[in-house]
Design a protein around this motif. Structure first.
Motif, PDB file in Angstrom:
ATOM      1  N   ILE A   1      -4.012  13.570   0.281  1.00  0.00           N
ATOM      2  CA  ILE A   1      -4.038  14.872   0.367  1.00  0.00           C
ATOM      3  C   ILE A   1      -4.570  15.933   1.451  1.00  0.00           C
ATOM      4  N   ASN A   2      -5.575  15.141   2.414  1.00  0.00           N
ATOM      5  CA  ASN A   2      -6.102  15.549   3.553  1.00  0.00           C
ATOM      6  C   ASN A   2      -4.913  15.684   4.420  1.00  0.00           C
ATOM      7  N   ALA A   3      -3.903  14.508   4.059  1.00  0.00           N
ATOM      8  CA  ALA A   3      -2.853  14.199   4.989  1.00  0.00           C
ATOM      9  C   ALA A   3      -1.393  15.299   4.986  1.00  0.00           C
ATOM     10  N   VAL A   4      -1.075  15.241   3.754  1.00  0.00           N
ATOM     11  CA  VAL A   4       0.074  16.552   3.424  1.00  0.00           C
ATOM     12  C   VAL A   4      -1.001  17.853   3.415  1.00  0.00           C
ATOM     13  N   ASN A   5      -2.064  17.624   3.712  1.00  0.00           N
ATOM     14  CA  ASN A   5      -2.515  19.223   2.906  1.00  0.00           C
ATOM     15  C   ASN A   5      -2.636  20.077   2.483  1.00  0.00           C
ATOM     16  N   GLY A   6      -2.396  19.315   1.888  1.00  0.00           N
ATOM     17  CA  GLY A   6      -2.658  19.335  -0.311  1.00  0.00           C
ATOM     18  C   GLY A   6      -0.771  19.326  -1.279  1.00  0.00           C
ATOM     19  N   PRO A   7      -1.034  19.986  -2.549  1.00  0.00           N
ATOM     20  CA  PRO A   7       0.279  20.012  -3.390  1.00  0.00           C
ATOM     21  C   PRO A   7       0.787  21.268  -2.799  1.00  0.00           C
ATOM     22  N   SER A   8       1.848  21.358  -3.131  1.00  0.00           N
ATOM     23  CA  SER A   8       2.753  22.459  -2.844  1.00  0.00           C
ATOM     24  C   SER A   8       3.943  22.366  -4.078  1.00  0.00           C
TER      25      SER A   8
ATOM     26  N   LYS B   1       7.653  15.669   9.618  1.00  0.00           N
ATOM     27  CA  LYS B   1       6.053  15.688   8.997  1.00  0.00           C
ATOM     28  C   LYS B   1       6.527  14.470   8.653  1.00  0.00           C
ATOM     29  N   SER B   2       7.664  13.199   8.018  1.00  0.00           N
ATOM     30  CA  SER B   2       6.767  12.363   7.840  1.00  0.00           C
ATOM     31  C   SER B   2       6.514  11.337   8.849  1.00  0.00           C
ATOM     32  N   LYS B   3       6.430  11.405  10.280  1.00  0.00           N
ATOM     33  CA  LYS B   3       5.968  10.902  10.775  1.00  0.00           C
ATOM     34  C   LYS B   3       4.236  11.334  11.019  1.00  0.00           C
ATOM     35  N   ARG B   4       4.388  12.657  10.710  1.00  0.00           N
ATOM     36  CA  ARG B   4       3.097  12.735  11.530  1.00  0.00           C
ATOM     37  C   ARG B   4       1.792  13.071  10.407  1.00  0.00           C
ATOM     38  N   VAL B   5       2.198  12.484   8.474  1.00  0.00           N
ATOM     39  CA  VAL B   5       1.749  12.468   7.041  1.00  0.00           C
ATOM     40  C   VAL B   5       1.535  10.880   7.202  1.00  0.00           C
ATOM     41  N   HIS B   6       2.484   9.896   8.111  1.00  0.00           N
ATOM     42  CA  HIS B   6       2.055   8.627   8.640  1.00  0.00           C
ATOM     43  C   HIS B   6       0.126   8.648   8.954  1.00  0.00           C
ATOM     44  N   ASP B   7       0.933   8.848  10.379  1.00  0.00           N
ATOM     45  CA  ASP B   7       0.080   9.195  11.357  1.00  0.00           C
ATOM     46  C   ASP B   7      -1.060   9.594  11.065  1.00  0.00           C
ATOM     47  N   LYS B   8      -1.275  10.695   9.871  1.00  0.00           N
ATOM     48  CA  LYS B   8      -2.328  11.465   9.929  1.00  0.00           C
ATOM     49  C   LYS B   8      -3.249  10.759   8.323  1.00  0.00           C
TER      50      LYS B   8
ATOM     51  N   HIS C   1       7.882   3.098   4.929  1.00  0.00           N
ATOM     52  CA  HIS C   1       9.642   2.046   4.350  1.00  0.00           C
ATOM     53  C   HIS C   1      10.457   2.575   3.560  1.00  0.00           C
ATOM     54  N   VAL C   2      10.000   3.885   2.778  1.00  0.00           N
ATOM     55  CA  VAL C   2      11.207   5.006   2.432  1.00  0.00           C
ATOM     56  C   VAL C   2      11.755   6.122   3.368  1.00  0.00           C
ATOM     57  N   HIS C   3      10.658   6.007   4.347  1.00  0.00           N
ATOM     58  CA  HIS C   3      10.609   7.304   5.553  1.00  0.00           C
ATOM     59  C   HIS C   3      11.274   6.929   6.622  1.00  0.00           C
ATOM     60  N   LYS C   4      12.038   6.036   6.836  1.00  0.00           N
ATOM     61  CA  LYS C   4      12.334   5.519   8.099  1.00  0.00           C
ATOM     62  C   LYS C   4      13.883   5.703   7.718  1.00  0.00           C
ATOM     63  N   THR C   5      14.963   5.816   9.213  1.00  0.00           N
ATOM     64  CA  THR C   5      16.231   4.659   8.902  1.00  0.00           C
ATOM     65  C   THR C   5      15.937   3.757   9.166  1.00  0.00           C
ATOM     66  N   ASN C   6      16.581   2.634   8.247  1.00  0.00           N
ATOM     67  CA  ASN C   6      17.249   1.413   7.924  1.00  0.00           C
ATOM     68  C   ASN C   6      15.940   1.261   8.886  1.00  0.00           C
ATOM     69  N   HIS C   7      14.776   1.358   8.200  1.00  0.00           N
ATOM     70  CA  HIS C   7      13.479   0.901   8.259  1.00  0.00           C
ATOM     71  C   HIS C   7      13.034   0.274   9.406  1.00  0.00           C
ATOM     72  N   ARG C   8      13.194   0.962  10.042  1.00  0.00           N
ATOM     73  CA  ARG C   8      12.597   0.216  12.034  1.00  0.00           C
ATOM     74  C   ARG C   8      11.363   0.411  11.752  1.00  0.00           C
TER      75      ARG C   8
ATOM     76  N   SER D   1       0.551  -1.329   0.266  1.00  0.00           N
ATOM     77  CA  SER D   1      -0.074   0.031   0.079  1.00  0.00           C
ATOM     78  C   SER D   1       0.542   1.437   0.490  1.00  0.00           C
ATOM     79  N   GLN D   2      -0.011   2.356  -0.074  1.00  0.00           N
ATOM     80  CA  GLN D   2       1.060   3.345   0.116  1.00  0.00           C
ATOM     81  C   GLN D   2       1.306   3.947   0.733  1.00  0.00           C
ATOM     82  N   LEU D   3       0.997   3.400   2.252  1.00  0.00           N
ATOM     83  CA  LEU D   3       1.566   3.557   3.613  1.00  0.00           C
ATOM     84  C   LEU D   3       2.330   2.589   3.747  1.00  0.00           C
ATOM     85  N   GLU D   4       2.165   1.673   3.363  1.00  0.00           N
ATOM     86  CA  GLU D   4       3.885   0.373   3.633  1.00  0.00           C
ATOM     87  C   GLU D   4       5.106   0.723   2.856  1.00  0.00           C
ATOM     88  N   LEU D   5       4.605   1.715   1.466  1.00  0.00           N
ATOM     89  CA  LEU D   5       5.919   2.357   0.997  1.00  0.00           C
ATOM     90  C   LEU D   5       6.427   3.677   1.383  1.00  0.00           C
ATOM     91  N   PHE D   6       5.602   4.251   1.950  1.00  0.00           N
ATOM     92  CA  PHE D   6       5.955   5.518   2.484  1.00  0.00           C
ATOM     93  C   PHE D   6       6.208   5.360   4.012  1.00  0.00           C
TER      94      PHE D   6
END
Length: 148
Positions: free
Chosen positions: A60-67, A28-35, A13-20, A6-11
């Protein structure tokens, strides 16, 4: 893995150090993931099999829209249209697994056939104009040579 990532699993995996498990690279990565996770679980439940691979409205809601024309989490060179498609409504996505009616599909096929016919007609016109231009150029060269 017995299901597509899923997008959440991919996100994650990519946004964690050593994928722990909970070691995100930044706040920001944690906030977007959790939201996004909370929104997915609220809308579809906690069972992974009931959740879509990607929910563009939740993202889109989690990332507060396009930037600057891009959507966070998809890389700096991915414009919104590549992530969400080019739907009539900016909040709907072809990635949202919308089902198209047969009537809509037939209409699109008809429009495509019409566009292909127009392209073929234009290609014929271009070929004809090219032949005419070559003829005019030859005549022009002859006239120029005769004048000289």
């Amino acid at each position: 893995m017995d299901h597509p990532m899923s997008q959440l699993e991919l996100f994650s995996h990519v946004h964690k150090t050593n994928h722990r498990l909970e070691d995100f690279i930044d706040k920001k990565s944690k906030r977007v993931h959790d939201k996004y996770k909370a929104s997915i679980e609220f809308n579809y439940g906690t069972d992974r099999d009931d959740q879509p691979e990607f929910d563009p409205d939740s993202w889109i809601n989690a990332v507060n829209g396009p930037s600057k024309g891009c959507i966070y989490g998809f890389g700096p060179r991915q414009p919104v249209s590549h992530v969400l498609g080019t739907p009539a409504s900016p909040r709907r996505s072809i990635l949202a697994h919308d089902i198209m009616s047969n009537e809509d599909a037939n209409k699109l096929k008809s429009e495509l056939a019409s566009a292909q016919n127009t392209i073929e007609e234009n290609n014929e016109r271009i070929d004809n104009l090219t032949v005419r231009l070559e003829r005019v150029e030859r005549n022009h060269k002859v006239e120029l040579r005769d004048t000289v």
